[in-house]
Design a protein around this motif. Structure first.
Motif, short mmCIF file in Angstrom:
data_model
loop_
_atom_site.label_atom_id
_atom_site.label_comp_id
_atom_site.label_asym_id
_atom_site.label_seq_id
_atom_site.Cartn_x
_atom_site.Cartn_y
_atom_site.Cartn_z
N LEU A 56 -3.47 -8.83 0.86
CA LEU A 56 -2.97 -7.83 1.81
C LEU A 56 -2.39 -6.59 1.13
O LEU A 56 -1.37 -6.05 1.54
CB LEU A 56 -1.92 -8.46 2.74
N GLY A 57 -3.07 -6.16 0.08
CA GLY A 57 -2.68 -4.91 -0.55
C GLY A 57 -1.51 -5.03 -1.52
O GLY A 57 -1.03 -4.02 -2.01
N VAL A 58 -1.07 -6.24 -1.78
CA VAL A 58 0.05 -6.39 -2.72
C VAL A 58 -0.53 -6.68 -4.10
O VAL A 58 -1.15 -7.71 -4.32
CB VAL A 58 0.97 -7.56 -2.31
N GLU A 59 -0.33 -5.75 -5.01
CA GLU A 59 -0.86 -5.96 -6.36
C GLU A 59 0.05 -6.88 -7.15
O GLU A 59 1.27 -6.74 -7.10
CB GLU A 59 -0.95 -4.63 -7.09
N MET A 114 0.81 -1.22 0.00
CA MET A 114 0.00 0.00 0.00
C MET A 114 0.84 1.26 0.00
O MET A 114 0.45 2.27 -0.56
CB MET A 114 -0.89 0.01 1.24
N MET A 115 2.00 1.16 0.65
CA MET A 115 2.85 2.35 0.71
C MET A 115 3.36 2.71 -0.68
O MET A 115 3.66 3.86 -0.94
CB MET A 115 4.03 2.12 1.63
N LYS A 116 3.42 1.72 -1.55
CA LYS A 116 3.87 2.01 -2.91
C LYS A 116 2.95 3.04 -3.55
O LYS A 116 3.39 3.97 -4.21
CB LYS A 116 3.86 0.72 -3.75
N VAL A 119 -6.27 -2.94 2.97
CA VAL A 119 -5.45 -4.14 3.15
C VAL A 119 -6.26 -5.23 3.83
O VAL A 119 -6.25 -6.40 3.43
CB VAL A 119 -4.20 -3.81 3.99
N GLN A 120 -6.99 -4.81 4.83
CA GLN A 120 -7.82 -5.72 5.62
C GLN A 120 -8.78 -6.51 4.74
O GLN A 120 -9.04 -7.68 4.98
CB GLN A 120 -8.61 -4.88 6.61
N GLN A 121 -9.29 -5.85 3.73
CA GLN A 121 -10.32 -6.50 2.91
C GLN A 121 -9.74 -7.29 1.75
O GLN A 121 -10.49 -7.88 0.98
CB GLN A 121 -11.28 -5.43 2.38
N GLN A 155 3.88 -1.65 4.53
CA GLN A 155 5.06 -1.68 3.65
C GLN A 155 5.29 -3.01 2.95
O GLN A 155 6.25 -3.16 2.20
CB GLN A 155 6.32 -1.33 4.45
N LEU A 156 4.43 -3.97 3.17
CA LEU A 156 4.67 -5.30 2.59
C LEU A 156 4.85 -5.25 1.07
O LEU A 156 5.76 -5.89 0.52
CB LEU A 156 3.51 -6.24 2.96
N ASP A 157 4.01 -4.47 0.40
CA ASP A 157 4.12 -4.45 -1.07
C ASP A 157 5.47 -3.94 -1.55
O ASP A 157 6.06 -4.47 -2.49
CB ASP A 157 2.97 -3.61 -1.69
#
Ligand code: ARG
Length: 586
Positions: free
Chosen positions: A109-112, A1-3, A103-105, A512-514
């Motif tokens: 986890l928000g990683v495209e 998501m931070m990306k 991310v929650q949904q 920051q995972l993405d």
């Protein structure tokens, strides 16, 4: 998501620069970096300093002009200018909460997934038939698997290849020796196990090195095998099957998927490698061998070094096979990226093979090949990792020992805590923690350096270890059990509200995972993911030590439960990409 946050900030900064100084500066890099000190916000743009000379103005004045035009109010608190002209940006709580909700949904986890998925080959593990797998192959197996998992998760089409050493002179020796001392081993299957095979191999090698007659007969056996003699073929097949079964046991224990495409696969293609090199004008004869003289590699006398592709006795070698392989992988498999995972000692081999393949025009410019080197595994004395009697450590023994020790640790802990657990539980936990610890100890190192193998360190509950991360996950599951919480059913209106400093730190890290996965995808360094998960566990523990969760009042209680859940999900996903399975209790 931070990306996506960073992308938005970059765009907004670029627009502000244009508004302040005109369209000539449209392509200016805002030089946006994460700050390592929360005092300066989350990000800092350093562009004002870099524009000073061009605009003939003081950086601080430039920063002020940019900020006056900057519209990031939906993302950030009002920007601040610090020092000579740093623009400090701090993300707003509402914006972070909004990202966390997304991310929650999202099961990812928000990683495209990658927008440009590639066909990727990961060449890893690759042990040699009739020899035991050793710790070097362990590193290749663990690192290769993790890299493949990350690339798969990022949406690439990954072909995992086991370039098994199943061809060459070793079979001539082995077949000759076995014909004499244990013929039944090569006439019917199931007569010997890999342990025997390794002993026979050692004996054969010794005879090969000391006995001229034996050497000659062994050479003839290789020719026989290569010419396709049914008897030699059958012997070879039996030996390969025997080894393969043993390798498979290790892969099963380590949860590794890999397709075997050994050296023998390329055997029929080798004559054409030489023929086509000749046609392209690269091939020369040097002391009876067919070679390609390399650019940039010289011998002591300053003469170009040859890469031998056909020995003077007519045989092909490791390099010829890799030339055939790289050609096959680009032309038949249509790989866009080819990744080789071996110890650093093979770096020259790969550079040389790639150079020749490229000069021969076999690899299109667009194909990326990468050698992913790793360092040695050392004993606690800093020397090469060996058994007490000085032999190479067998992989099977190493894994057994890790599991045995993890079991001892667990049983001690259970005794201290006065807990009763089933044998089944003890076995599962011991195996997962033991194997997970071995994997994590390897992956958490910068792979290019040597690393010291220490059971004590890798199994410790504190520090950058698998048990520490697994324990953070277990902690969250404990909260759910204790409070009888179903994380998937926290109610329609459940929202995260950030309040405490530790909540902010945890939330920002979760987002920051993405970014981290994108880094691993490009630089193939799984230790970045390890470091990320380690810091995540630390930040979670800090939050949990400071903030009450089950005892908190609503809406804080639900919000904190959501943070716990998101932490656990991130740990579970991240660890799975390292090939490590989580536990609900330990
Ligand atoms: N069998 C080799 C070894 O044990 C590793 C093979 C690596 N892959 C390759 N395409 N050369 O050292």
């Amino acid at each position: 998501m931070m990306k996506s946050a960073i992308a938005q900030l970059n765009t907004a900064l670029q627009q502000a620069i244009v508004k302040a100084f005109g369209p000539d500066l449209a392509d200016t890099d805002p030089i946006l970096v994460s700050t390592n000190n929360p005092k300066f916000g989350d990000y800092q743009a350093n562009v004002a300093m870099s524009l000073a000379r061009q605009l003939k103005d003081k950086p601080r004045a430039i920063a002020e002009k940019i900020v006056a035009q900057l519209d990031v109010s939906h993302l950030c608190k009002p920007p601040e200018i610090a020092g000579p002209g740093f623009i400090n940006l701090t993300l707003k709580a509402e914006y972070l909460e909004h990202l966390l909700r997304q991310v929650q949904q999202d099961p990812r986890l928000g990683v495209e997934p990658s927008k440009t998925p590639q066909k990727v080959i990961v060449d890893f593990s690759s042990p040699n038939i009739a020899k035991e797998m050793h710790v070097g192959h362990l590193r290749s197996t663990i690192i290769g698997d993790s890299i493949a998992r990350v690339l798969e998760f990022q949406g690439h089409d990954v072909l995992r290849l086991n370039h098994v050493g199943d061809w060459g002179t070793q079979f001539g020796m082995l077949i000759t020796h076995l014909r004499q001392v244990c013929p039944e081993a090569i006439t019917s299957s199931g007569q010997i196990d890999l342990g025997d095979l390794v002993v026979f191999y050692r004996q054969a090698k010794q005879r090969f090195d000391t006995d001229e007659d034996f050497k000659e007969t062994a050479r003839e056996a290789v020719v026989e095998l290569q010419a396709g003699s049914p008897e030699a073929r059958k012997a070879w097949q039996i030996l390969c099957d025997q080894s393969r079964q043993e390798f498979q046991k290790i892969y099963d224990r380590l949860d590794i998927e890999i397709d075997e495409r050994g050296e023998s696969f390329y055997n029929p293609l080798l004559p054409n490698v030489v023929k086509d090199l000749k046609a392209s004008g690269l091939l020369e004869t040097d002391q009876g061998a067919e070679v390609v003289f390399l650019e940039g590699f010289q011998n002591k006398a300053g003469k170009p070094l040859p890469l031998i592709v056909r020995k003077s006795d007519g045989g092909y070698n490791y390099a010829t096979t890799d030339l055939a392989a790289i050609r096959y992988r680009t032309q038949q498999d249509k790989a866009d990226r080819i990744i080789y995972i071996t110890d650093a000692g093979q770096a020259n081999h790969f550079t040389q093979v790639f150079q020749v393949a490229q000069r021969a025009g076999w690899v299109p410019e667009s194909v990326e090949w990468v050698h992913v080197p790793f360092g040695l595994v050392q004993g606690e004395d800093g020397k090469k990792f060996k058994t007490r009697s000085g032999e190479t450590v067998r992989l099977k023994d190493l894994l057994d020992e890790a599991v045995r020790r993890s079991r001892t640790d667990l049983e001690q802990r259970l005794a201290v805590e006065n807990r009763q657990e089933s044998q089944d539980f003890i076995q599962t936990v011991a195996a997962r923690v033991g194997i997970g610890a071995v994997k994590y100890a390897d992956l958490s190192q910068n792979r290019t350096s040597n690393y010291i193998f220490s059971y004590d360190k890798m199994l410790a509950l504190q520090g950058n270890t698998a048990p520490y991360l697994l324990y953070a996950y277990v902690r969250v599951q404990g909260i759910s059990r204790k409070g009888d919480i179903d994380f998937d059913d926290l109610g329609e209106n459940a929202r995260i509200h950030l309040g405490d400093e530790t909540e902010f730190a945890l939330a920002k890290h979760l987002l920051q995972l993405d970014q981290i996965l994108a880094e691993v995808e490009s630089d193939l360094m799984p230790n970045r993911l390890c470091q990320y998960l380690f810091e995540l566990s630390q930040k979670f523990n800090q939050f949990y030590d400071r903030c009450s969760v089950l005892q908190a009042n609503e809406p804080q209680r639900t919000s904190r439960l959501m943070l716990c859940d998101l932490t656990a999900k991130t740990l579970k996903l991240g660890l799975s990409l390292l090939g490590i399975q989580v536990l609900e209790r330990m």
